[in-house]
Write a protein that holds these residues in place. Structure first.
Motif, mmCIF file in Angstrom:
data_model
loop_
_atom_site.group_PDB
_atom_site.id
_atom_site.type_symbol
_atom_site.label_atom_id
_atom_site.label_comp_id
_atom_site.label_asym_id
_atom_site.label_seq_id
_atom_site.Cartn_x
_atom_site.Cartn_y
_atom_site.Cartn_z
ATOM 1 N N ASN A 45 0.675 -1.147 -0.067
ATOM 2 C CA ASN A 45 0.126 -0.048 -0.011
ATOM 3 C C ASN A 45 0.958 1.263 -0.142
ATOM 4 O OD1 ASN A 45 -1.500 2.372 1.642
ATOM 5 N ND2 ASN A 45 -2.808 1.034 0.777
ATOM 6 N N ASN A 64 1.259 5.568 -0.446
ATOM 7 C CA ASN A 64 0.403 6.940 -0.564
ATOM 8 C C ASN A 64 0.998 7.689 -1.476
ATOM 9 O OD1 ASN A 64 -0.205 9.618 0.305
ATOM 10 N ND2 ASN A 64 -1.526 8.358 1.528
ATOM 11 N N LEU A 120 -3.316 9.713 -1.657
ATOM 12 C CA LEU A 120 -4.347 8.630 -2.206
ATOM 13 C C LEU A 120 -3.654 7.625 -1.962
ATOM 14 C CD1 LEU A 120 -7.004 8.451 -3.677
ATOM 15 C CD2 LEU A 120 -5.891 8.692 -5.532
ATOM 16 N N ASN A 121 -4.377 6.273 -1.274
ATOM 17 C CA ASN A 121 -3.728 5.164 -1.034
ATOM 18 C C ASN A 121 -3.755 4.394 -2.125
ATOM 19 O OD1 ASN A 121 -2.679 5.313 1.631
ATOM 20 N ND2 ASN A 121 -4.910 5.643 2.355
ATOM 21 N N LYS A 126 -8.327 -2.642 -4.450
ATOM 22 C CA LYS A 126 -8.330 -2.071 -3.046
ATOM 23 C C LYS A 126 -7.452 -0.719 -2.891
ATOM 24 C CE LYS A 126 -8.068 -6.646 -1.184
ATOM 25 N NZ LYS A 126 -7.565 -7.754 -0.296
ATOM 26 N N SER A 127 -7.371 -0.132 -4.124
ATOM 27 C CA SER A 127 -6.994 1.381 -4.028
ATOM 28 C C SER A 127 -8.143 2.355 -3.624
ATOM 29 C CB SER A 127 -6.419 1.562 -5.538
ATOM 30 O OG SER A 127 -5.043 1.064 -5.716
ATOM 31 N N GLU A 128 -7.626 3.311 -2.854
ATOM 32 C CA GLU A 128 -8.727 4.562 -2.448
ATOM 33 C C GLU A 128 -9.436 5.226 -3.628
ATOM 34 O OE1 GLU A 128 -8.650 7.616 1.039
ATOM 35 O OE2 GLU A 128 -6.794 7.241 0.050
ATOM 36 N N GLU A 129 -10.546 5.461 -3.557
ATOM 37 C CA GLU A 129 -11.282 6.233 -4.270
ATOM 38 C C GLU A 129 -10.759 7.849 -4.261
ATOM 39 O OE1 GLU A 129 -15.906 7.065 -5.978
ATOM 40 O OE2 GLU A 129 -15.297 5.314 -4.611
#
Length: 86
Positions: free
Chosen positions: A23, A25, A29-30, A78-81
């Protein structure tokens, strides 16, 4: 000529079933990505709207011969929106 993928941001790494789940950043954004295998570098760019599950078999096969990098695009897998449309 060989190229090396360099990601110089904060990383959280988990090794699971011989895959490195990471993961990272980027600009707040992750983003989730995977490094798997050894050898020459191969970057798999996902199609719009897809995620890791679509490419799992491909990654498993290519990683027998090369180091594979795969990431879930922002808002997928699994990535952040993103907070704003891009």
């Amino acid at each position: 000529k060989k190229y090396e993928l360099i990601l110089a941001y904060n990383k959280n790494r988990i090794v699971k079933n011989n895959k490195e789940l990471i993961n990272i950043n980027i600009l707040g954004l992750n983003i989730n990505y995977i490094e798997q295998g050894e050898g020459d570098n191969v970057l798999i760019l996902p199609g719009w709207g897809t995620n890791y599950n679509v490419y799992k078999n491909l990654i498993d096969n290519i990683s027998k011969y090369a180091k594979v990098y795969y990431f879930d695009m922002p808002g997928f897998g699994k990535s952040e929106e993103p907070k704003e449309a891009w």
